[in-house]
Design an enzyme around this catalytic site. Structure first.
Site, short mmCIF file in Angstrom:
data_model
loop_
_atom_site.label_atom_id
_atom_site.label_comp_id
_atom_site.label_asym_id
_atom_site.label_seq_id
_atom_site.Cartn_x
_atom_site.Cartn_y
_atom_site.Cartn_z
N THR A 117 0.84 -1.21 0.00
CA THR A 117 0.00 0.00 0.00
C THR A 117 0.87 1.26 0.00
O THR A 117 0.35 2.37 0.00
CB THR A 117 -0.94 0.06 1.22
OG1 THR A 117 -0.14 0.02 2.42
CG2 THR A 117 -1.92 -1.10 1.25
N TYR A 142 16.86 -11.35 7.72
CA TYR A 142 18.18 -11.47 8.35
C TYR A 142 19.04 -10.33 7.86
O TYR A 142 19.15 -10.12 6.65
CB TYR A 142 18.81 -12.83 8.00
CG TYR A 142 17.97 -13.98 8.50
CD1 TYR A 142 17.99 -14.36 9.85
CD2 TYR A 142 17.11 -14.67 7.64
CE1 TYR A 142 17.20 -15.39 10.33
CE2 TYR A 142 16.31 -15.71 8.11
CZ TYR A 142 16.36 -16.06 9.44
OH TYR A 142 15.57 -17.06 9.91
N LEU A 184 5.95 -0.23 11.54
CA LEU A 184 4.72 0.41 11.05
C LEU A 184 4.05 -0.37 9.93
O LEU A 184 2.97 0.01 9.48
CB LEU A 184 5.04 1.82 10.52
CG LEU A 184 5.06 2.95 11.56
CD1 LEU A 184 6.26 2.83 12.48
CD2 LEU A 184 5.10 4.32 10.88
N SER A 228 1.79 -2.28 7.77
CA SER A 228 0.42 -2.83 7.83
C SER A 228 -0.47 -1.97 6.93
O SER A 228 -0.35 -0.74 6.95
CB SER A 228 -0.16 -2.75 9.24
OG SER A 228 -1.55 -3.06 9.22
N LYS A 253 -1.75 -11.31 8.62
CA LYS A 253 -0.38 -11.86 8.64
C LYS A 253 0.65 -10.82 9.05
O LYS A 253 1.58 -11.13 9.80
CB LYS A 253 -0.03 -12.43 7.25
CG LYS A 253 -0.68 -13.80 7.02
CD LYS A 253 -0.45 -14.32 5.62
CE LYS A 253 0.97 -14.80 5.41
NZ LYS A 253 1.13 -15.40 4.05
N LYS A 303 15.19 -8.89 19.12
CA LYS A 303 15.86 -9.75 20.12
C LYS A 303 17.28 -10.05 19.67
O LYS A 303 18.24 -9.91 20.44
CB LYS A 303 15.04 -11.03 20.26
CG LYS A 303 15.57 -12.02 21.25
CD LYS A 303 14.45 -13.02 21.62
CE LYS A 303 15.01 -14.28 22.24
NZ LYS A 303 15.23 -15.33 21.25
N ALA A 312 3.57 0.15 15.98
CA ALA A 312 2.52 1.10 15.61
C ALA A 312 1.17 0.40 15.75
O ALA A 312 0.77 -0.37 14.90
CB ALA A 312 2.72 1.57 14.17
N TYR A 325 -8.22 -6.19 10.96
CA TYR A 325 -7.25 -5.15 11.34
C TYR A 325 -7.20 -5.02 12.86
O TYR A 325 -6.13 -5.07 13.46
CB TYR A 325 -7.69 -3.84 10.69
CG TYR A 325 -6.80 -2.65 10.96
CD1 TYR A 325 -5.51 -2.57 10.45
CD2 TYR A 325 -7.28 -1.56 11.69
CE1 TYR A 325 -4.71 -1.45 10.65
CE2 TYR A 325 -6.49 -0.44 11.90
CZ TYR A 325 -5.21 -0.39 11.38
OH TYR A 325 -4.43 0.73 11.60
N TYR A 363 6.95 -10.49 24.46
CA TYR A 363 8.40 -10.42 24.22
C TYR A 363 9.06 -9.54 25.26
O TYR A 363 10.19 -9.80 25.68
CB TYR A 363 8.70 -9.91 22.80
CG TYR A 363 8.94 -11.04 21.83
CD1 TYR A 363 7.92 -11.91 21.46
CD2 TYR A 363 10.22 -11.26 21.30
CE1 TYR A 363 8.16 -12.95 20.60
CE2 TYR A 363 10.45 -12.31 20.42
CZ TYR A 363 9.42 -13.15 20.07
OH TYR A 363 9.65 -14.18 19.22
#
Ligand code: NAD
Ligand code: UDP
Length: 309
Positions: free
Chosen positions: A35, A61, A72, A74, A90, A104, A113, A144, A158
């Site tokens: 998008t 990687y 951000l 999405s 996803k 990590k 976001a 969403y 996490y």
């Protein structure tokens, strides 16, 4: 310092890249352009900036250090996420998991976001961060809303389980230059319609409310939150609330358009009210919006005029 911005070729992400570059950061923008638009980052002219076209639902990687990850990526407009329901789920789930894994590995600070949509169709107004929301998980917007709620949950997991240094920003309706004219959100729709002399399409009775934040204010708030030590979700948005009908009238006035208003059907689960409580942002990061609605709209209208020509 090196920052990675996922979704960096999108509307908000590209403004955030600009802000980070202006502050002297090295910036790596990762985006699959689903998008977004490479045009948004085309004018960046520094060797401190690089772009990788990559879908963050796949592992990433990277060599070398990364200090900050701003996640951000999405689809963000209701039209986009209704057309891309699986990709939206996803990127919120797998994409956020992958970027937390990268944080990590690199011992980077991570910012998610998130969105005011985690409050769904809120039963309290204004919405404070303590409100748990009123979301229909199986409605069309659920792809969403639930993706972002999951993303918040895995970010906190996490943080708590792996000790990752995390931040969560709940972004409220933000507008400004580089929004796509056809992304379906109310600001580009109304401005495009007004400039073309078409009717402004107000959905429902137009009495639902939204509160609009100009993009420079929003990215400043996001940056300050990242630099703070606050780990729980924080609202960043403008608390000035308008009905959508009022908003249409404001756009007609500022553009000097002769457009009229045409009422159309209200989308399913369209939230009736939305206004951020920004007490925390004021107190903890010294942030509140600086740009008045009329000034922000004038800048945005100027931008849309250039792409309509
Ligand atoms: P946008 O569509 O302009 O930007 C999103 C970017 O993410 C695009 O460049 C897109 O190509 C990229 N992207 C999507 N899926 C990806 C994937 N799998 N891998 C890599 N890149 C991917 O939207 P925006 O308004 O700039 O929104 C940015 C973020 O802010 C989103 O996470 C959105 O949920 C959040 N947000 C925005 C608003 C707002 O009013 N603009 C409000 C609440 C939350
Ligand atoms: N809306 C409208 N006309 C339009 C586009 C949107 O009346 O052409 C309304 C929509 O129904 C919602 C509000 O404007 O009540 C904001 O919609 P947007 O798609 O910008 O984002 P949302 O806040 O719903 O995520």
């Amino acid at each position: 310092m090196k920052a990675l911005v996922t979704g960096g070729a999108g509307f908000l992400g590209s403004h955030l890249c600009d802000l980070l570059l202006a502050k002297g950061y090295e910036v790596l923008c990762v985006d699959n352009l689903i998008t977004g638009n490479e045009q948004n980052i085309a004018s960046i002219n520094t060797d401190r900036f690089s772009f990788i076209r990559h879908d963050v639902t796949k592992p990433l990687y990277l060599e070398g250090k990364i200090d900050f990850i701003f996640h951000l990526a999405s689809p963000a407009s209701p039209i986009d996420y209704l057309e891309l329901p699986i990709q939206t789920l996803k990127v919120g789930a797998l994409g956020t998991h992958n970027m937390l894994g990268l944080a990590k590995e690199k011992e980077a600070r991570f910012l998610l976001a998130s969105t005011s949509e985690v409050y769904g169709d809120p039963l309290v107004n204004p919405q404070s961060e303590e409100y748990w929301g009123n979301v229909n998980p199986i409605g069309p917007r659920g792809v969403y809303d639930e993706a972002k709620r999951y993303a918040e949950a895995i970010t906190m997991a996490y943080h708590r389980y792996h000790g990752i240094d995390t931040r969560i920003v709940r972004i409220f309706n933000t507008y400004g230059p580089r929004m796509r004219l056809n992304d379906g959100r109310v600001v580009p729709n109304f401005i495009g319609q007004a400039l073309r002399g078409e009717d402004l399409t107000v959905y429902g009775d137009g009495l639902q409310t939204r509160s609009f934040c100009y993009v420079s204010d929003e990215v400043e708030g996001i940056y300050r939150l990242m630099m703070s030590d606050y780990k729980l979700p924080m609202n960043i948005g403008n608390p000035e609330e308008h009905t959508i009908l009022e908003f249409a009238q404001i756009i007609i006035r500022i553009t000097g358009s002769s457009s009229k208003i045409a009422f159309k059907e209200l989308p399913v689960d369209d939230p009736k009210q939305r206004r951020p409580d920004i007490t925390k942002a004021k107190k903890l990061i010294g942030w509140e919006p600086q740009v008045r609605l009329e000034a922000g709209l004038k800048e945005t209208i100027k931008y849309f005029k250039t792409i309509l020509e």
